[in-house]
Design an enzyme around this catalytic site. Structure first.
Site, PDB file in Angstrom:
ATOM      1  N   HIS A  19       0.837  -1.203   0.000  1.00 14.37           N
ATOM      2  CA  HIS A  19       0.000   0.000   0.000  1.00 14.37           C
ATOM      3  C   HIS A  19       0.879   1.263   0.000  1.00 14.37           C
ATOM      4  O   HIS A  19       0.754   2.118  -0.881  1.00 14.37           O
ATOM      5  CB  HIS A  19      -0.913  -0.019   1.233  1.00 14.37           C
ATOM      6  N   GLU A  20       1.788   1.335   0.964  1.00 17.60           N
ATOM      7  CA  GLU A  20       2.649   2.518   1.047  1.00 17.60           C
ATOM      8  C   GLU A  20       3.564   2.594  -0.174  1.00 17.60           C
ATOM      9  O   GLU A  20       3.908   3.681  -0.631  1.00 17.60           O
ATOM     10  CB  GLU A  20       3.459   2.510   2.351  1.00 17.60           C
ATOM     11  N   HIS A  30       1.854   4.558  -2.803  1.00 16.84           N
ATOM     12  CA  HIS A  30       1.992   5.996  -2.547  1.00 16.84           C
ATOM     13  C   HIS A  30       3.401   6.463  -2.943  1.00 16.84           C
ATOM     14  O   HIS A  30       3.577   7.511  -3.562  1.00 16.84           O
ATOM     15  CB  HIS A  30       1.805   6.295  -1.057  1.00 16.84           C
ATOM     16  N   GLU A  49      -4.496   7.936  -2.922  1.00 11.30           N
ATOM     17  CA  GLU A  49      -4.974   6.669  -2.384  1.00 11.30           C
ATOM     18  C   GLU A  49      -5.302   5.686  -3.510  1.00 11.30           C
ATOM     19  O   GLU A  49      -5.183   4.476  -3.343  1.00 11.30           O
ATOM     20  CB  GLU A  49      -6.193   6.915  -1.484  1.00 11.30           C
TER      21      GLU A  49
HETATM   22 ZN    ZN Z   1      -2.923   5.263   1.851  1.00 14.58          ZN
END
Ligand code: ZN
Length: 501
Positions: free
Chosen positions: A265-266, A269, A295
């Site tokens: 997830h990170e 980003h 996101e």
């Molecule tokens: Zn996030």
């Protein structure tokens, strides 16, 4: 030579430098700082915040924007310089309404609240956090009043994260989501035949977990020469500059998926941050289009890519090499099903793709009530538990797993939560376009080749920085508007298959 534009860029570069230093202090606060440093750090961050704010909203900036606007008037809408003036002007006009004292007050209060929240959460002690939460709500209302709004004070706050979206638009999308997600989750719960994930509930040592996270990040295309990975209580990503992008994870030996999906997830980003082009300068353009779009990048990698079967065709053998005992006899299909298990649970960041959105709806509703003063902070834990019961059918046993679980409020981020669900919608819309453009995408992912996908994202999303509003960007990518159906179709198809609905 356009003089005002050059001068404007030099000024914005200084503002950006102050912001960068502030971000580095914020990163350090969560990763390295000893607990005793909290009060001094709050001062450092407050001072940098007010300096950056004062420099940005000064009359000189306004005059430079005026002249630069005339100089760039003939340029195409999507040119870097015209976009710089347009986007900066919008931001300038908003931010100059906020008094400098309020900026410093907010920064100081949030830095203190963050430290108080960490302690309160660890001890599950809402009472000790309550005065901070009250201050946060008061400051949010004051901020909304300063910024101005048409319909609801929440709109002013939401706009900081999702430019030009209103709470009414969000509520409409959320209603469409609820109409299909609530029955979907109910059908899965009623099915009463949970997906087997018992192999996940074993001890997975820290070292190999860390190693696997680094391996996946490298495959995704994360550049370790221009970024690093650390640990923190609450995983996050901070871009100091596109050449210095930092992400964190938390590794829990008894919860393999927690750290694993946090890294991916990170990582999504972080790839966005590393993909912001240097040509946009040290300016407000060199950031993501919005929090929702940001996101969408993390969700796309976490869910559309890493919760897919092809992904595990490639990565499960690597993971099995690191955990031969724990994953003995687990095949790709079994692993795929386990990482897609749906079950109402207390903690948002560990929720599955379906129930995750229910966590967002309830936070959005609570925030609306807080900001409209329809809900007192003293009643917040009870209101939280009631919403949890209504949406997920469960009641948190304590505030640590309830109202105190998220970092956002302590960081002053009221108005932020909706961007998570919007990110889910955008991720599905964007991934559908990528899939149409890259014909053998599944085969590539199954072979561990993720570079075509990253290149497509670089070209269609990352390289634009903040030149376009989220709605403009979605229009450029999909030819249409932000919509709930692509995500809902994707979710229903995948889960109906897994749960044989
Ligand atoms: Zn996030």
């Amino acid at each position: 030579v356009p003089n005002a534009l050059t001068e404007l860029k030099a000024r914005l570069a200084q503002v950006d430098d102050l912001e960068g230093a502030k971000h580095l202090l914020g990163w350090d606060q969560q990763v390295n700082m000893p607990p005793g440093g909290a009060e001094a750090r709050a001062q450092h961050i407050a001072t940098l915040s007010s300096l950056a704010h004062a420099l940005f909203v000064a009359n000189e900036t306004g005059e430079l924007l005026e002249s630069a606007s005339a100089e760039t008037g003939e340029l195409p809408y999507d040119s870097d310089d015209a976009s710089l003036v347009r986007v900066t002007r919008r931001e300038f006009e908003k931010m100059r309404r906020v008094p400098e004292e309020l900026v410093a007050e907010r920064a100081h209060a949030f830095a203190l609240a963050f430290s108080a929240w960490e302690k309160a959460r660890a001890q599950s002690d809402f009472a000790s956090f309550k005065p901070h939460q009250e201050r946060i709500v008061e400051l949010a209302i004051a901020y909304a009043e300063a910024l101005g709004y048409d319909a609801h004070p929440y709109d002013a706050l939401l706009d900081r994260f999702e430019p030009e979206m209103t709470s009414a638009q969000v509520a409409k999308l959320f209603d469409q989501m609820k109409a299909r997600i609530v029955p979907l989750v109910q059908a899965i719960v009623d099915r009463g035949e949970p997906v087997d994930d018992c192999f996940l509930h074993q001890e997975y040592a820290d070292g190999p977990q860390w190693e696997f996270g680094q391996l996946v990040l490298a495959k995704m295309g994360f550049d370790f020469q221009r970024g690093r990975m650390d640990r923190s209580t609450h995983p996050f990503t901070q871009g100091i500059s596109p050449d210095d992008v930092r992400l964190t994870t938390r590794i829990l030996p008894e919860r393999l998926l927690s750290g694993l999906f946090a890294v991916i997830h990170e990582g999504g980003h972080a790839l966005y941050e590393q993909g912001l082009p240097p040509t946009l300068g040290r300016s407000k353009l060199r950031s993501g289009a919005s929090y929702g779009v940001h996101e969408s990048q993390s969700r796309l990698w976490e869910n559309l890519v890493a919760r897919s079967q092809p992904f595990w065709q490639h990565f499960l053998p690597h993971l099995r090499r690191l955990f031969p005992q724990q994953l003995d006899g687990v095949d790709v299909d079994g692993f795929f099903r386990a990482v897609n298990r749906v079950e109402p649970s207390f903690i948002r960041v560990e929720a599955d793709e379906a129930t995750y959105n229910l966590h967002i709806f309830m936070r959005f509703e609570l925030e609306l009530d807080l900001v409209a003063r329809r809900l007192e902070v003293a009643d917040l834990p009870a209101a939280w538990n009631a919403k949890m019961e209504a949406y997920l059918g469960i009641t948190p046993p304590d505030d640590r797993r309830g109202v105190l679980q998220d970092v956002h409020w302590s960081s002053g981020f009221i108005g932020y939560f909706p961007t998570y669900a919007l990110g889910n919608l955008l991720a599905a819309q964007i991934f559908a376009q990528a899939r149409a453009a890259i014909q053998d995408l599944d085969r590539q992912i199954a072979g561990g080749a993720l570079d075509d996908l990253l290149a497509w994202l670089r070209e269609n999303v990352h390289r634009h920085g903040k030149k376009f509003t989220p709605l403009e960007l979605v229009e450029r990518i999909t030819g249409g508007q932000i919509a709930a159906d692509p995500f809902l179709d994707y979710l229903e198809t995948k889960l109906s298959e897994i749960y044989r609905l």
